[in-house]
Design a protein around this motif. Structure first.
Motif, mmCIF file in Angstrom:
data_model
loop_
_atom_site.group_PDB
_atom_site.id
_atom_site.type_symbol
_atom_site.label_atom_id
_atom_site.label_comp_id
_atom_site.label_asym_id
_atom_site.label_seq_id
_atom_site.Cartn_x
_atom_site.Cartn_y
_atom_site.Cartn_z
ATOM 1 N N HIS A 66 20.440 -0.845 -27.806
ATOM 2 C CA HIS A 66 19.690 -2.095 -27.883
ATOM 3 C C HIS A 66 18.696 -2.073 -29.035
ATOM 4 N N GLY A 67 18.911 -1.192 -29.994
ATOM 5 C CA GLY A 67 17.971 -1.032 -31.085
ATOM 6 C C GLY A 67 17.123 0.207 -30.909
ATOM 7 N N PRO A 68 16.315 0.532 -31.927
ATOM 8 C CA PRO A 68 15.509 1.760 -31.855
ATOM 9 C C PRO A 68 14.318 1.668 -30.920
ATOM 10 N N HIS A 69 14.044 0.495 -30.406
ATOM 11 C CA HIS A 69 12.837 0.276 -29.611
ATOM 12 C C HIS A 69 13.077 0.279 -28.111
ATOM 13 N N LEU A 70 14.335 0.137 -27.691
ATOM 14 C CA LEU A 70 14.643 0.052 -26.263
ATOM 15 C C LEU A 70 15.496 1.242 -25.823
ATOM 16 N N PRO A 71 15.390 1.618 -24.545
ATOM 17 C CA PRO A 71 16.198 2.746 -24.059
ATOM 18 C C PRO A 71 17.670 2.368 -23.959
ATOM 19 N N LEU A 72 18.530 3.371 -24.009
ATOM 20 C CA LEU A 72 19.965 3.134 -23.860
ATOM 21 C C LEU A 72 20.278 2.539 -22.495
ATOM 22 N N GLY A 73 19.443 2.815 -21.531
ATOM 23 C CA GLY A 73 19.647 2.276 -20.187
ATOM 24 C C GLY A 73 18.860 1.014 -19.924
ATOM 25 N N ALA A 74 18.555 0.229 -20.960
ATOM 26 C CA ALA A 74 17.778 -0.999 -20.754
ATOM 27 C C ALA A 74 18.412 -1.906 -19.713
ATOM 28 N N HIS A 131 20.113 -10.248 -28.099
ATOM 29 C CA HIS A 131 20.321 -8.886 -27.580
ATOM 30 C C HIS A 131 19.247 -7.956 -28.139
ATOM 31 N N GLY A 132 18.448 -7.372 -27.256
ATOM 32 C CA GLY A 132 17.368 -6.494 -27.680
ATOM 33 C C GLY A 132 16.167 -7.226 -28.228
ATOM 34 N N GLY A 133 16.118 -8.558 -28.079
ATOM 35 C CA GLY A 133 15.037 -9.364 -28.621
ATOM 36 C C GLY A 133 13.809 -9.378 -27.734
ATOM 37 N N ALA A 134 12.920 -10.326 -28.010
ATOM 38 C CA ALA A 134 11.626 -10.347 -27.341
ATOM 39 C C ALA A 134 11.757 -10.526 -25.830
ATOM 40 N N TYR A 135 12.675 -11.383 -25.392
ATOM 41 C CA TYR A 135 12.819 -11.656 -23.960
ATOM 42 C C TYR A 135 13.328 -10.419 -23.223
ATOM 43 N N ASP A 181 6.771 -0.265 -31.839
ATOM 44 C CA ASP A 181 6.551 -0.050 -33.271
ATOM 45 C C ASP A 181 7.763 0.542 -33.977
ATOM 46 N N ALA A 182 8.876 0.729 -33.244
ATOM 47 C CA ALA A 182 10.052 1.363 -33.844
ATOM 48 C C ALA A 182 10.998 0.377 -34.493
ATOM 49 N N ALA A 183 10.815 -0.919 -34.278
ATOM 50 C CA ALA A 183 11.751 -1.908 -34.808
ATOM 51 C C ALA A 183 10.979 -3.078 -35.393
ATOM 52 N N ALA A 184 11.380 -3.472 -36.603
ATOM 53 C CA ALA A 184 10.822 -4.676 -37.212
ATOM 54 C C ALA A 184 11.531 -5.901 -36.642
ATOM 55 N N ASP A 185 10.911 -7.048 -36.791
ATOM 56 C CA ASP A 185 11.564 -8.285 -36.360
ATOM 57 C C ASP A 185 12.846 -8.503 -37.156
ATOM 58 N N LEU A 186 13.894 -8.863 -36.439
ATOM 59 C CA LEU A 186 15.195 -9.128 -37.060
ATOM 60 C C LEU A 186 15.665 -10.479 -36.540
ATOM 61 N N PRO A 187 15.257 -11.572 -37.184
ATOM 62 C CA PRO A 187 15.573 -12.911 -36.645
ATOM 63 C C PRO A 187 17.069 -13.092 -36.447
ATOM 64 N N PRO A 188 17.468 -13.505 -35.249
ATOM 65 C CA PRO A 188 18.899 -13.664 -34.992
ATOM 66 C C PRO A 188 19.452 -14.884 -35.701
ATOM 67 N N GLY A 236 22.920 -3.968 -34.341
ATOM 68 C CA GLY A 236 23.149 -3.616 -32.950
ATOM 69 C C GLY A 236 22.148 -4.279 -32.028
ATOM 70 N N TRP A 237 21.279 -5.109 -32.570
ATOM 71 C CA TRP A 237 20.292 -5.878 -31.822
ATOM 72 C C TRP A 237 19.776 -6.954 -32.764
ATOM 73 N N SER A 238 19.047 -7.911 -32.230
ATOM 74 C CA SER A 238 18.394 -8.912 -33.068
ATOM 75 C C SER A 238 17.279 -9.567 -32.280
ATOM 76 N N GLY A 239 16.244 -9.999 -32.987
ATOM 77 C CA GLY A 239 15.180 -10.706 -32.296
ATOM 78 C C GLY A 239 13.803 -10.407 -32.840
#
Length: 284
Positions: free
Chosen positions: A45-53, A176-180, A196-203, A225-228
């Motif tokens: 889900h990106g570098p900021h979320l766990p694989l088990g999100a 996927h992996g966004g703010a919500y 702090d591990a992921a910059a904003d990536l507008p979908p 692999g994520w956006s948001g």
């Protein structure tokens, strides 16, 4: 009330199925209103979320399906951890994907096993969007074999797009992996999130139409692999998401267990329509 079921003495709530002694299962089945099965995924889900999100969300909201005190009594089964994953996330590290046909068969066996244990009402709480089709297919198969009321709820849909717009403003937040989704994980397991591990990536914006559609693309741009807009996620918003979605899930469950149970499936032939009486000879 003795044994495991004594935990329900103050009314509703959840019992973990894995801790029920086999000799007490019949008493638990008789006292329970429903069983609940979380289904998630192990997925990047990106570098900021766990694989088990998705598991955090499925198990978290499953635990919110019945509050302690007066209300329905549920039995919480261990989660289905692995799932079919979309082509967009399969190449990314940590995603463990199983084939859709395997997922449907596996879910069908799990669901039928819970129903066969004596729980004709089963709530499936989903944390991974790709599970919606495989769980639905498995439910349809089981409902033709067993007397069952099978309810599928996707946590993602319990808070409306209009409500997330109020929380996050005009920025697209439901990717996927966004703010919500990040806020949802923060609502249950903030220690697993690295904002702090992921910059904003507008979908990529949605198509400029109001009609319903499903769009599947290999690598939508931009995509890692994520956006948001991850920077919009906070623990306070996460608590709001958890409270709002949890309350709505309990409303659904309360209405569901209060509804009449289904009739058993049948293999009898379909009733035939009545045949028309032949016309009198003078009218023929």
């Amino acid at each position: 009330m003795d044994g495991v079921t004594a935990r329900w003495a103050d009314g509703g709530g959840l019992l973990p199925a894995a801790g029920i002694p086999g000799g007490e299962l019949a008493d638990v089945v008789a006292a329970a209103d429903f069983a609940v099965l979380p289904v998630g995924a192990v997925e990047w889900h990106g570098p900021h979320l766990p694989l088990g999100a998705d598991l955090v969300l499925a198990e978290g909201f499953a635990s919110e399906s019945a509050a302690s005190g007066p209300g329905p009594r549920g039995v919480l089964f261990p989660p289905v951890a692995y799932a079919a994953c979309p082509g967009q996330t399969r190449p990314w590290p940590g995603t463990v994907a199983i084939r859709p046909e395997i997922a449907v068969g596996y879910l069908a066996d799990v669901i039928e096993g819970i129903v066969a244990a004596g729980f004709p009402r089963l709530l499936v709480v989903n944390g991974h969007d790709a599970n919606m089709s495989t769980v639905r297919a498995a439910m349809e198969w089981v409902s033709g074999r067993r007397t069952a009321s099978l309810l599928l709820v996707n946590w993602f849909q319990l808070v409306t797009p209009a409500e997330t717009a109020e929380l996050y403003g005009d920025a697209i937040a439901r990717g996927h992996g966004g703010a919500y989704e990040t806020s949802g994980v923060l609502g249950f397991a903030p220690e697993t999130v690295r904002l702090d591990a992921a910059a904003d990536l507008p979908p990529r914006p949605k198509l400029p139409v109001d009609h319903p559609y499903v769009l599947v693309e290999s690598r939508p741009d931009p995509w890692q692999g994520w956006s948001g807009h991850v920077s919009l996620a906070t623990e306070d918003v996460g608590r709001t998401v958890r409270a709002t979605a949890g309350a709505r899930l309990r409303e659904i469950v309360a209405a569901w267990v209060a509804a009449p149970p289904p009739a058993p499936p049948t293999a009898d032939p379909l009733p035939q329509p009545p045949t028309a009486d032949p016309l009198p000879e003078e009218d023929a």
